[in-house]
Design a protein around this motif. Structure first.
Motif, PDB file in Angstrom:
ATOM      1  N   ILE A   8       0.906  -1.143   0.561  1.00 23.86           N
ATOM      2  CA  ILE A   8      -0.105  -0.565  -0.128  1.00 23.86           C
ATOM      3  C   ILE A   8       0.751   1.571   0.182  1.00 23.86           C
ATOM      4  CG2 ILE A   8      -2.404  -1.041   1.512  1.00 23.86           C
ATOM      5  CD1 ILE A   8      -1.056  -0.177   3.461  1.00 23.86           C
ATOM      6  N   SER A   9       2.347   1.285   0.777  1.00 27.53           N
ATOM      7  CA  SER A   9       2.884   2.248   0.494  1.00 27.53           C
ATOM      8  C   SER A   9       3.056   2.911  -0.824  1.00 27.53           C
ATOM      9  CB  SER A   9       4.159   2.405   1.027  1.00 27.53           C
ATOM     10  OG  SER A   9       4.985   0.750   0.984  1.00 27.53           O
ATOM     11  N   GLN A  10       3.452   2.400  -2.093  1.00 29.53           N
ATOM     12  CA  GLN A  10       3.576   2.680  -3.140  1.00 29.53           C
ATOM     13  C   GLN A  10       2.224   2.391  -3.827  1.00 29.53           C
ATOM     14  OE1 GLN A  10       5.458  -0.853  -5.162  1.00 29.53           O
ATOM     15  NE2 GLN A  10       6.656  -1.417  -3.391  1.00 29.53           N
ATOM     16  N   MET A  11       0.902   2.658  -3.554  1.00 29.23           N
ATOM     17  CA  MET A  11       0.014   3.235  -3.996  1.00 29.23           C
ATOM     18  C   MET A  11      -0.335   4.956  -4.087  1.00 29.23           C
ATOM     19  SD  MET A  11      -3.065   1.097  -2.486  1.00 29.23           S
ATOM     20  CE  MET A  11      -2.972  -0.845  -3.029  1.00 29.23           C
ATOM     21  N   ARG A  12      -0.440   5.560  -4.499  1.00 28.33           N
ATOM     22  CA  ARG A  12      -0.411   6.516  -5.145  1.00 28.33           C
ATOM     23  C   ARG A  12      -2.011   7.118  -4.091  1.00 28.33           C
ATOM     24  NH1 ARG A  12       0.062   7.250 -11.307  1.00 28.33           N
ATOM     25  NH2 ARG A  12       2.149   6.842 -11.738  1.00 28.33           N
ATOM     26  N   GLN A  13      -1.705   8.226  -4.054  1.00 29.87           N
ATOM     27  CA  GLN A  13      -2.881   8.947  -3.560  1.00 29.87           C
ATOM     28  C   GLN A  13      -4.887   8.887  -3.516  1.00 29.87           C
ATOM     29  OE1 GLN A  13      -1.818  10.031  -0.432  1.00 29.87           O
ATOM     30  NE2 GLN A  13      -1.340  12.121  -0.050  1.00 29.87           N
ATOM     31  N   GLN A  14      -4.538   8.936  -5.207  1.00 28.02           N
ATOM     32  CA  GLN A  14      -6.163   8.889  -4.717  1.00 28.02           C
ATOM     33  C   GLN A  14      -6.244   6.925  -5.456  1.00 28.02           C
ATOM     34  OE1 GLN A  14      -8.849  10.749  -4.971  1.00 28.02           O
ATOM     35  NE2 GLN A  14     -10.170   8.780  -6.481  1.00 28.02           N
ATOM     36  N   GLN A  15      -5.413   6.113  -6.220  1.00 26.58           N
ATOM     37  CA  GLN A  15      -5.573   4.981  -5.493  1.00 26.58           C
ATOM     38  C   GLN A  15      -5.866   4.287  -4.725  1.00 26.58           C
ATOM     39  OE1 GLN A  15      -1.724   2.972  -6.906  1.00 26.58           O
ATOM     40  NE2 GLN A  15      -2.269   0.674  -7.330  1.00 26.58           N
ATOM     41  N   ALA A  16      -5.467   4.727  -3.114  1.00 32.39           N
ATOM     42  CA  ALA A  16      -5.485   4.461  -2.138  1.00 32.39           C
ATOM     43  C   ALA A  16      -6.429   4.609  -1.355  1.00 32.39           C
ATOM     44  CB  ALA A  16      -3.709   4.819  -1.542  1.00 32.39           C
ATOM     45  N   PHE A  17      -7.344   5.876  -1.858  1.00 29.60           N
ATOM     46  CA  PHE A  17      -8.058   5.460  -1.579  1.00 29.60           C
ATOM     47  C   PHE A  17     -10.156   5.147  -2.623  1.00 29.60           C
ATOM     48  CE2 PHE A  17     -11.986   8.732  -2.393  1.00 29.60           C
ATOM     49  CZ  PHE A  17     -12.912   8.100  -1.773  1.00 29.60           C
ATOM     50  N   GLU A  18      -9.390   5.327  -3.191  1.00 27.26           N
ATOM     51  CA  GLU A  18     -10.375   3.727  -3.835  1.00 27.26           C
ATOM     52  C   GLU A  18     -10.351   2.663  -3.378  1.00 27.26           C
ATOM     53  OE1 GLU A  18      -9.714   4.802  -8.333  1.00 27.26           O
ATOM     54  OE2 GLU A  18     -10.212   6.593  -8.066  1.00 27.26           O
ATOM     55  N   PHE A  19      -8.903   2.027  -3.172  1.00 30.85           N
ATOM     56  CA  PHE A  19      -8.523   0.515  -2.485  1.00 30.85           C
ATOM     57  C   PHE A  19      -9.498   0.510  -1.622  1.00 30.85           C
ATOM     58  CE2 PHE A  19      -6.056  -2.209  -0.342  1.00 30.85           C
ATOM     59  CZ  PHE A  19      -5.778  -3.460  -0.790  1.00 30.85           C
ATOM     60  N   TYR A  20      -8.935   1.670  -0.627  1.00 33.24           N
ATOM     61  CA  TYR A  20      -9.930   1.407   1.212  1.00 33.24           C
ATOM     62  C   TYR A  20     -11.475   0.974   0.573  1.00 33.24           C
ATOM     63  CZ  TYR A  20      -5.056   1.776   2.212  1.00 33.24           C
ATOM     64  OH  TYR A  20      -3.542   2.189   2.909  1.00 33.24           O
ATOM     65  N   ASN A  21     -11.927   1.919  -0.481  1.00 33.16           N
ATOM     66  CA  ASN A  21     -13.226   2.151  -0.405  1.00 33.16           C
ATOM     67  C   ASN A  21     -13.672   0.543  -1.087  1.00 33.16           C
ATOM     68  OD1 ASN A  21     -14.375   4.614   0.056  1.00 33.16           O
ATOM     69  ND2 ASN A  21     -14.306   5.710  -2.257  1.00 33.16           N
ATOM     70  N   LYS A  22     -13.388  -0.318  -1.577  1.00 31.67           N
ATOM     71  CA  LYS A  22     -13.476  -1.738  -1.694  1.00 31.67           C
ATOM     72  C   LYS A  22     -13.032  -2.665  -0.710  1.00 31.67           C
ATOM     73  CE  LYS A  22     -12.068  -0.857  -6.779  1.00 31.67           C
ATOM     74  NZ  LYS A  22     -11.409  -1.147  -7.929  1.00 31.67           N
ATOM     75  N   ALA A  23     -12.490  -2.280  -0.447  1.00 35.21           N
ATOM     76  CA  ALA A  23     -11.685  -3.078   0.936  1.00 35.21           C
ATOM     77  C   ALA A  23     -12.952  -3.090   2.000  1.00 35.21           C
ATOM     78  CB  ALA A  23     -10.782  -2.836   1.868  1.00 35.21           C
ATOM     79  N   ILE A  24     -13.216  -1.576   2.676  1.00 33.90           N
ATOM     80  CA  ILE A  24     -14.062  -1.942   3.779  1.00 33.90           C
ATOM     81  C   ILE A  24     -15.897  -2.253   3.014  1.00 33.90           C
ATOM     82  CG2 ILE A  24     -15.564   0.214   4.548  1.00 33.90           C
ATOM     83  CD1 ILE A  24     -13.695   2.279   4.477  1.00 33.90           C
ATOM     84  N   LYS A  25     -15.888  -2.047   1.712  1.00 32.03           N
ATOM     85  CA  LYS A  25     -16.981  -3.189   1.061  1.00 32.03           C
ATOM     86  C   LYS A  25     -17.004  -4.514   1.253  1.00 32.03           C
ATOM     87  CE  LYS A  25     -18.991  -3.962  -3.315  1.00 32.03           C
ATOM     88  NZ  LYS A  25     -19.226  -4.073  -4.829  1.00 32.03           N
ATOM     89  N   TYR A  26     -15.597  -4.764   1.246  1.00 31.04           N
ATOM     90  CA  TYR A  26     -15.633  -6.327   0.809  1.00 31.04           C
ATOM     91  C   TYR A  26     -15.047  -7.237   2.692  1.00 31.04           C
ATOM     92  CZ  TYR A  26     -15.605  -6.307  -3.958  1.00 31.04           C
ATOM     93  OH  TYR A  26     -15.997  -5.718  -5.008  1.00 31.04           O
ATOM     94  N   ALA A  27     -14.804  -6.078   3.317  1.00 31.93           N
ATOM     95  CA  ALA A  27     -14.344  -6.260   5.387  1.00 31.93           C
ATOM     96  C   ALA A  27     -16.293  -6.816   5.945  1.00 31.93           C
ATOM     97  CB  ALA A  27     -13.859  -5.841   5.471  1.00 31.93           C
ATOM     98  N   LYS A  28     -16.531  -6.190   5.315  1.00 32.24           N
ATOM     99  CA  LYS A  28     -18.213  -6.543   5.642  1.00 32.24           C
ATOM    100  C   LYS A  28     -19.464  -7.579   6.049  1.00 32.24           C
ATOM    101  CE  LYS A  28     -19.441  -1.101   6.307  1.00 32.24           C
ATOM    102  NZ  LYS A  28     -19.967   0.170   5.681  1.00 32.24           N
ATOM    103  N   TYR A  29     -18.363  -8.589   4.697  1.00 28.83           N
ATOM    104  CA  TYR A  29     -18.868  -9.499   4.626  1.00 28.83           C
ATOM    105  C   TYR A  29     -18.221 -10.648   6.022  1.00 28.83           C
ATOM    106  CZ  TYR A  29     -20.552  -9.424  -0.387  1.00 28.83           C
ATOM    107  OH  TYR A  29     -21.239  -8.594  -0.927  1.00 28.83           O
ATOM    108  N   CYS A  30     -17.646  -9.691   6.748  1.00 30.64           N
ATOM    109  CA  CYS A  30     -16.698 -10.661   8.059  1.00 30.64           C
ATOM    110  C   CYS A  30     -17.941  -9.991   9.261  1.00 30.64           C
ATOM    111  CB  CYS A  30     -15.723 -10.280   8.740  1.00 30.64           C
ATOM    112  SG  CYS A  30     -15.385 -11.453   9.775  1.00 30.64           S
ATOM    113  N   ARG A  31     -18.518 -10.444   9.358  1.00 29.48           N
ATOM    114  CA  ARG A  31     -20.260 -10.377  10.628  1.00 29.48           C
ATOM    115  C   ARG A  31     -19.994  -9.818  11.834  1.00 29.48           C
ATOM    116  NH1 ARG A  31     -23.064  -7.713   6.526  1.00 29.48           N
ATOM    117  NH2 ARG A  31     -23.597  -9.037   4.759  1.00 29.48           N
ATOM    118  N   LEU A  32     -18.316 -10.960  11.809  1.00 28.13           N
ATOM    119  CA  LEU A  32     -18.303 -10.730  13.880  1.00 28.13           C
ATOM    120  C   LEU A  32     -18.097  -9.441  13.970  1.00 28.13           C
ATOM    121  CD1 LEU A  32     -15.822 -13.787  12.938  1.00 28.13           C
ATOM    122  CD2 LEU A  32     -17.987 -13.917  14.214  1.00 28.13           C
ATOM    123  N   GLU A  33     -19.076  -9.887  15.347  1.00 25.05           N
ATOM    124  CA  GLU A  33     -18.781  -8.117  16.328  1.00 25.05           C
ATOM    125  C   GLU A  33     -17.648  -7.993  16.436  1.00 25.05           C
ATOM    126  OE1 GLU A  33     -20.862  -6.374  20.287  1.00 25.05           O
ATOM    127  OE2 GLU A  33     -21.549  -8.459  20.058  1.00 25.05           O
TER     128      GLU A  33
END
Length: 247
Positions: A8-33
């Motif tokens: 992630i340190s090699q990602m450009r700013q906008q690239q990182a922002f968009e990647f984290y948006n996707k990561a948040i979306k998919y991480a929510k598939y884990c519904r453990l409290e």
């Protein structure tokens, strides 16, 4: 199975922002409290990054400042890697000199994660100490002298950009984005570490399997993008060097 590594340190700013948006979306598939606070932390950090990037997207000066900062960061990493390699050299003299350089580098730590002004000051002092060490050693056998010169040049040029009247506004904006980017990077790392720990301990792996699989898919995509970018950069440099030799 666990979440793969992603540079992630090699990602450009906008690239990182968009990647984290996707990561948040998919991480929510884990519904453990117990995992939800880590998702929330990344959501908050990425929202802050979005706000910090908003004025940058409108600034005509930002591209130059960001590019020059990336150059000096890469030069520092090359210097760090060269010293690390020389610490393993078969010749005792090389190792002895490398240890002196290593002590100096360790004194200042990794400046690439600092805000612009702080990094500039650290690099200035680092270069001064390394220049003195090279003179005292009275030799260039570990091959860091050219890297130190380039780091000095890059840092001095970056300093001029910061004091340039046209670049002043862009500096203030991008300085904020660098700090918020680091916070987002840390939040992502914490989330991945937590998910991997839960996957290891959770008796029912199916509760985390979908999240891990989906995260690994986007990580593979981002790693491929960064690998292709690095290849293009290497090829471009090779072409420039060849042209220079022909002249």
């Amino acid at each position: 199975m666990k979440v793969k590594n992603c540079s992630i340190s090699q990602m450009r700013q906008q690239q990182a922002f968009e990647f984290y948006n996707k990561a948040i979306k998919y991480a929510k598939y884990c519904r453990l409290e117990q995992f939800q606070p880590y998702i929330t932390a990344l959501e908050d950090a990425n929202k802050a990054l979005d706000l910090a990037l908003t004025p940058i997207r409108k600034s005509q000066h930002t591209e130059t400042i960001v590019a020059e900062d990336e150059k000096r960061d890469r030069t520092w990493r090359a210097l760090r890697a060269t010293v690390n390699a020389q610490l393993l050299h078969f010749h005792d003299t090389n190792v002895s000199i490398a240890k002196r350089a290593d002590d100096i580098l360790n004194t200042y730590g990794d400046p690439t994660k600092k805000a612009y002004t702080e990094e500039t000051g650290i690099l200035k002092n680092l270069v001064t100490d390394l220049e003195e060490m090279i003179v005292e050693a009275n030799q260039k056998r570990i091959g860091i002298d050219e890297l130190v010169k380039e780091l000095k040049r890059a840092n001095e040029w970056f300093t001029k950009l910061l004091t340039n009247r046209e670049g002043e506004k862009a500096f203030k904006e991008t300085g904020i984005s660098k700090t918020t980017r680091q916070a987002a990077d840390n939040a992502y790392r914490n989330m991945v570490e937590a998910l991997n720990s839960i996957a290891f301990l959770e008796a029912d792996f199916s509760k985390v399997q979908d999240a891990i699989n989906l995260l690994n898919q986007i990580i593979d995509q981002e790693n491929a993008v960064m690998k292709a970018r690095a290849t293009r950069r290497t090829n471009k440099k090779g072409n420039e060097d060849s042209a220079f030799e022909e002249e």
